[in-house]
Design a protein around this motif. Structure first.
Motif, PDB file in Angstrom:
ATOM      1  N   ILE A  42      -2.589   2.182   7.487  1.00 34.82           N
ATOM      2  CA  ILE A  42      -2.023   1.522   6.302  1.00 34.82           C
ATOM      3  C   ILE A  42      -1.655   0.080   6.657  1.00 34.82           C
ATOM      4  O   ILE A  42      -1.933  -0.842   5.888  1.00 34.82           O
ATOM      5  N   ARG A  43      -1.052  -0.111   7.797  1.00 35.64           N
ATOM      6  CA  ARG A  43      -0.670  -1.457   8.228  1.00 35.64           C
ATOM      7  C   ARG A  43      -1.905  -2.359   8.313  1.00 35.64           C
ATOM      8  O   ARG A  43      -1.909  -3.479   7.811  1.00 35.64           O
ATOM      9  N   LEU A  72       0.822  -1.211   0.000  1.00 36.58           N
ATOM     10  CA  LEU A  72       0.000   0.000   0.000  1.00 36.58           C
ATOM     11  C   LEU A  72       0.855   1.260   0.000  1.00 36.58           C
ATOM     12  O   LEU A  72       0.558   2.212  -0.724  1.00 36.58           O
ATOM     13  N   THR A  73       1.911   1.262   0.799  1.00 36.37           N
ATOM     14  CA  THR A  73       2.798   2.426   0.835  1.00 36.37           C
ATOM     15  C   THR A  73       3.387   2.678  -0.551  1.00 36.37           C
ATOM     16  O   THR A  73       3.428   3.816  -1.019  1.00 36.37           O
ATOM     17  N   ARG A  74       3.819   1.627  -1.212  1.00 34.68           N
ATOM     18  CA  ARG A  74       4.372   1.744  -2.564  1.00 34.68           C
ATOM     19  C   ARG A  74       3.316   2.278  -3.531  1.00 34.68           C
ATOM     20  O   ARG A  74       3.583   3.157  -4.339  1.00 34.68           O
ATOM     21  N   LYS A 106      -5.443  -6.578   5.668  1.00 34.33           N
ATOM     22  CA  LYS A 106      -6.710  -7.023   5.080  1.00 34.33           C
ATOM     23  C   LYS A 106      -6.530  -7.437   3.625  1.00 34.33           C
ATOM     24  O   LYS A 106      -7.079  -8.450   3.186  1.00 34.33           O
ATOM     25  N   VAL A 107      -5.768  -6.649   2.882  1.00 35.15           N
ATOM     26  CA  VAL A 107      -5.544  -6.939   1.466  1.00 35.15           C
ATOM     27  C   VAL A 107      -4.830  -8.275   1.305  1.00 35.15           C
ATOM     28  O   VAL A 107      -5.247  -9.143   0.525  1.00 35.15           O
ATOM     29  N   VAL A 108      -3.762  -8.463   2.045  1.00 36.04           N
ATOM     30  CA  VAL A 108      -2.978  -9.689   1.909  1.00 36.04           C
ATOM     31  C   VAL A 108      -3.757 -10.898   2.443  1.00 36.04           C
ATOM     32  O   VAL A 108      -3.671 -11.988   1.888  1.00 36.04           O
ATOM     33  N   HIS A 128       4.192   7.050   6.217  1.00 40.85           N
ATOM     34  CA  HIS A 128       4.904   5.781   6.341  1.00 40.85           C
ATOM     35  C   HIS A 128       4.807   5.276   7.777  1.00 40.85           C
ATOM     36  O   HIS A 128       5.025   6.020   8.726  1.00 40.85           O
ATOM     37  N   GLY A 129       4.450   4.016   7.928  1.00 37.68           N
ATOM     38  CA  GLY A 129       4.351   3.411   9.258  1.00 37.68           C
ATOM     39  C   GLY A 129       2.996   3.605   9.925  1.00 37.68           C
ATOM     40  O   GLY A 129       2.815   3.201  11.071  1.00 37.68           O
TER      41      GLY A 129
END
Length: 141
Positions: free
Chosen positions: A55-56, A29-31, A61-63, A50-51
């Motif tokens: 986002i984490r 997601l960060t990328r 959830k995505v993975v 970042h961090g």
């Protein structure tokens, strides 16, 4: 979609991803937000630094959803139906973003797997992620 050998490659690589899935989701997601800044428009309520915990958590959830799809390769449509509906009808996410996310995930896989990210693995994951993106975009038609 995937042949038997490609499905085996995807499942085999996924075993390695499982141990780092939270980190890889966050990195993906960060990328995506850095490389494709327009994708941020769907996350106006997120801390996009970042961090960020948000986002984490979303990366996780995505993975996790990708892992669920890998466990159900023969039934992606049904497995991803709720996510497809959510993104099409509630969130109204541009379906191009699914492809952008897939590209970013491929880069993260390559970084984490190094030499193990062979051309064969790349092709297998590309086919898998393309199928996932297609299923998620089906409700837009």
């Amino acid at each position: 979609m995937l042949g038997a050998e490609e499905a085996a490659l995807v499942r085999g690589v996924w075993q390695k991803v499982e141990s780092a899935k939270d980190e890889m989701g966050e990195e993906t997601l960060t990328r995506m937000f850095l490389v494709y800044p327009k994708t941020k428009t769907y996350f106006p309520h997120f801390d996009l630094h970042h961090g960020s915990e948000q986002i984490r958590n979303h990366g996780k959830k995505v993975v996790t959803a990708l892992g669920n799809a890998i466990q159900n390769l023969d039934n992606l449509r049904q497995t991803l139906a709720d996510l497809s509906n959510l993104h099409a009808y509630n969130l109204r996410v541009d379906p191009v973003n699914f492809k952008l996310l897939a590209q970013c995930f491929q880069v993260v896989l390559a970084v984490h797997l190094g030499q193990e990210y062979t051309p064969e693995v790349h092709v297998a994951f590309d086919k898998f992620l393309t199928a996932v993106a297609a299923v998620l975009a089906e409700k837009y038609r």
